[in-house]
Design a protein around this motif. Sequence first.
Motif, PDB file in Angstrom:
ATOM      1  N   VAL A   6       0.860  -1.179   0.000  1.00 28.41           N
ATOM      2  CA  VAL A   6       0.000   0.000   0.000  1.00 28.41           C
ATOM      3  C   VAL A   6       0.902   1.237   0.000  1.00 28.41           C
ATOM      4  O   VAL A   6       1.737   1.388   0.889  1.00 28.41           O
ATOM      5  N   MET A   7       0.729   2.094  -0.999  1.00 28.89           N
ATOM      6  CA  MET A   7       1.536   3.333  -1.050  1.00 28.89           C
ATOM      7  C   MET A   7       0.662   4.478  -0.541  1.00 28.89           C
ATOM      8  O   MET A   7      -0.314   4.845  -1.187  1.00 28.89           O
ATOM      9  N   GLY A   8       1.022   5.032   0.611  1.00 24.84           N
ATOM     10  CA  GLY A   8       0.248   6.126   1.206  1.00 24.84           C
ATOM     11  C   GLY A   8      -0.623   5.606   2.328  1.00 24.84           C
ATOM     12  O   GLY A   8      -1.620   4.934   2.078  1.00 24.84           O
ATOM     13  N   TYR A   9      -0.238   5.907   3.586  1.00 20.01           N
ATOM     14  CA  TYR A   9      -0.971   5.386   4.742  1.00 20.01           C
ATOM     15  C   TYR A   9      -1.779   6.519   5.386  1.00 20.01           C
ATOM     16  O   TYR A   9      -1.702   6.765   6.585  1.00 20.01           O
ATOM     17  N   GLY A  10      -2.524   7.213   4.564  1.00 26.53           N
ATOM     18  CA  GLY A  10      -3.427   8.244   5.094  1.00 26.53           C
ATOM     19  C   GLY A  10      -4.779   7.613   5.355  1.00 26.53           C
ATOM     20  O   GLY A  10      -4.891   6.416   5.665  1.00 26.53           O
ATOM     21  N   THR A  11      -5.825   8.422   5.192  1.00 21.70           N
ATOM     22  CA  THR A  11      -7.176   7.947   5.516  1.00 21.70           C
ATOM     23  C   THR A  11      -7.535   6.702   4.695  1.00 21.70           C
ATOM     24  O   THR A  11      -7.964   5.686   5.246  1.00 21.70           O
ATOM     25  N   VAL A  71      -0.137  -3.492  -6.142  1.00 20.24           N
ATOM     26  CA  VAL A  71       0.228  -2.319  -5.353  1.00 20.24           C
ATOM     27  C   VAL A  71      -0.962  -1.363  -5.326  1.00 20.24           C
ATOM     28  O   VAL A  71      -1.526  -1.020  -6.368  1.00 20.24           O
ATOM     29  N   VAL A  72      -1.342  -0.974  -4.118  1.00 15.82           N
ATOM     30  CA  VAL A  72      -2.434  -0.017  -3.930  1.00 15.82           C
ATOM     31  C   VAL A  72      -1.818   1.376  -3.841  1.00 15.82           C
ATOM     32  O   VAL A  72      -0.880   1.596  -3.084  1.00 15.82           O
ATOM     33  N   GLU A  73      -2.357   2.303  -4.620  1.00 17.27           N
ATOM     34  CA  GLU A  73      -1.857   3.689  -4.553  1.00 17.27           C
ATOM     35  C   GLU A  73      -2.961   4.562  -3.963  1.00 17.27           C
ATOM     36  O   GLU A  73      -3.981   4.799  -4.599  1.00 17.27           O
ATOM     37  N   THR A  74      -2.710   5.029  -2.733  1.00 20.72           N
ATOM     38  CA  THR A  74      -3.684   5.892  -2.053  1.00 20.72           C
ATOM     39  C   THR A  74      -2.952   7.136  -1.533  1.00 20.72           C
ATOM     40  O   THR A  74      -3.179   7.579  -0.412  1.00 20.72           O
ATOM     41  N   SER A  85       3.454   4.694  -9.617  1.00 16.04           N
ATOM     42  CA  SER A  85       2.524   3.736 -10.232  1.00 16.04           C
ATOM     43  C   SER A  85       3.096   3.197 -11.543  1.00 16.04           C
ATOM     44  O   SER A  85       3.010   1.992 -11.827  1.00 16.04           O
ATOM     45  N   MET A  86       3.680   4.087 -12.345  1.00 21.09           N
ATOM     46  CA  MET A  86       4.305   3.660 -13.607  1.00 21.09           C
ATOM     47  C   MET A  86       5.405   2.633 -13.343  1.00 21.09           C
ATOM     48  O   MET A  86       5.503   1.613 -14.036  1.00 21.09           O
ATOM     49  N   ALA A  87       6.219   2.914 -12.314  1.00 16.43           N
ATOM     50  CA  ALA A  87       7.334   2.000 -11.987  1.00 16.43           C
ATOM     51  C   ALA A  87       6.789   0.621 -11.613  1.00 16.43           C
ATOM     52  O   ALA A  87       7.339  -0.414 -12.021  1.00 16.43           O
ATOM     53  N   MET A  88       5.696   0.596 -10.878  1.00 20.65           N
ATOM     54  CA  MET A  88       5.105  -0.691 -10.460  1.00 20.65           C
ATOM     55  C   MET A  88       4.577  -1.447 -11.679  1.00 20.65           C
ATOM     56  O   MET A  88       4.788  -2.650 -11.823  1.00 20.65           O
ATOM     57  N   VAL A  96      -3.759  -0.569  -8.174  1.00 21.73           N
ATOM     58  CA  VAL A  96      -5.145  -0.222  -7.857  1.00 21.73           C
ATOM     59  C   VAL A  96      -5.099   1.145  -7.181  1.00 21.73           C
ATOM     60  O   VAL A  96      -4.330   1.335  -6.245  1.00 21.73           O
ATOM     61  N   THR A  97      -5.901   2.081  -7.664  1.00 23.09           N
ATOM     62  CA  THR A  97      -5.799   3.437  -7.108  1.00 23.09           C
ATOM     63  C   THR A  97      -7.150   4.029  -6.748  1.00 23.09           C
ATOM     64  O   THR A  97      -8.176   3.668  -7.331  1.00 23.09           O
ATOM     65  N   SER A  98      -7.084   4.971  -5.800  1.00 24.91           N
ATOM     66  CA  SER A  98      -8.273   5.771  -5.458  1.00 24.91           C
ATOM     67  C   SER A  98      -8.046   7.215  -5.922  1.00 24.91           C
ATOM     68  O   SER A  98      -8.838   8.088  -5.603  1.00 24.91           O
ATOM     69  N   ASN A  99      -6.974   7.428  -6.673  1.00 30.38           N
ATOM     70  CA  ASN A  99      -6.458   8.776  -6.935  1.00 30.38           C
ATOM     71  C   ASN A  99      -7.020   9.361  -8.240  1.00 30.38           C
ATOM     72  O   ASN A  99      -6.503   9.095  -9.321  1.00 30.38           O
ATOM     73  N   LYS A 100      -8.083  10.176  -8.100  1.00 31.06           N
ATOM     74  CA  LYS A 100      -8.732  10.707  -9.320  1.00 31.06           C
ATOM     75  C   LYS A 100      -7.833  11.657 -10.094  1.00 31.06           C
ATOM     76  O   LYS A 100      -7.935  11.762 -11.319  1.00 31.06           O
TER      77      LYS A 100
END
Length: 404
Positions: A6-11, A71-74, A85-88, A96-100
């Motif tokens: 998981v990339m980014g351990y925010g909300t 890899v989750v990108e949040t 994300s490109m590197a992954m 998998v992303t939540s990043n609009k």
Amino acid sequence: MAKIAVMGYGTIGSGVVEAISMNQESIQKKTGEEIIVKYVLDLREFPGDPIQDRIVHDYQIIAQDPEISVVVETMGGVEPAFTFSMAMLKAGKSVVTSNKAVVAEYGAELMETAVENHCNFFFEASVGGGIPIIRPLYTCLSPDVVTEITGILNGTTNYILSEMSQKGVSFGEALKEAQALGYAERDPSADVEGSDACRKIAILSSVAMGKKVVYTDIHTEGITGVTTEDFRYAEKMGMSIKLLASSRMSEDHRHMQSMVAPFLIDRDHPLFGVNDVFNAVMVTGNVVDQLMFFGRGAGKLPTAAAVVADVIETVKLKDVCGTEPWSSTVLKPNDYSQYTARFMVRLPEDMDRDLCEELFCPEKVLTGVVEGELALITAPMTERGYAEAAARAGRVISRTRLYC
Ligand code: HSE
């Protein structure tokens, strides 16, 4: 066993870890294997957190670990989320992303890279939080030609407008409440100026049309100009005001009109009853007719649910690429000045009625709602026609389009 990072351990990122642990058994049954979070990438340390030993600060550790398949990108924001994300994907790992922001800017490139590297790029959580809308567009609606997508795609603005409508408070007061409740950011401009909803309708339109819709090409107006007086007129007409993000497509999918703006919406319309922080998306297909998707468009666990659903999907796909990229060919929306709408136009009471008649061909005139003014509901007019008429009238207090 599928090992993920998981990339980014925010909300949202912490919600993903929580959701996986909360429903471990049922997720394993549905996936056919256990999902293990091996790494969490963040700049910070998290002493005392269950993932404290899994924190890494260098994304290359994840990219170079052959055990990691998803890899989750949040992280949010365009960079460094796009580079990571490109590197992954280039390392053959599904993302998998939540990043609009990333999807709206680079969705086509990321999907193409996923296909080239036999993995997936999924982004269900980037629009409508927990509402399943991207996959239904790809799968359930595959027999259809989608002709319209109209949604309430921003929870913060929907909360503000609902408060204004239900409690009669001003925009400023409702915004303060939204900030106090943690819905709106301290800098709420992306929400209230409409750019968050604009990115989301660009993504949905790109999926539906199979071509890249550039969000900056979409005419966007926010809600900062909506007043309590506008709501008094709305109430008088049995309507409400909602920030709608809407795309209408020709059946041959060569033309599209797309806009984000506050609209007056009739109480009979299904989107009328979507209040508070909830989101909803109405989709019209030429086979299925109208569908409505409703739910929580933001928040830790609802958004995490959509992320984890994508993780499960890509784990189940194993080596199969299920990503269907939209073409990087840009589809420009039609010229905005030619869109047609009916407008509610508020004017001073002493306006020359003959001039109003000539300029706006009103279908209805409302008086006595707000002291010292009247409001007209115009006949259908083009945006250019309206702008010219308003310039000639010269004394327009405000104008709001009617959704129909
Ligand atoms: N700021 C967004 C909203 C969060 O209020 O809907 C989800 O994208």
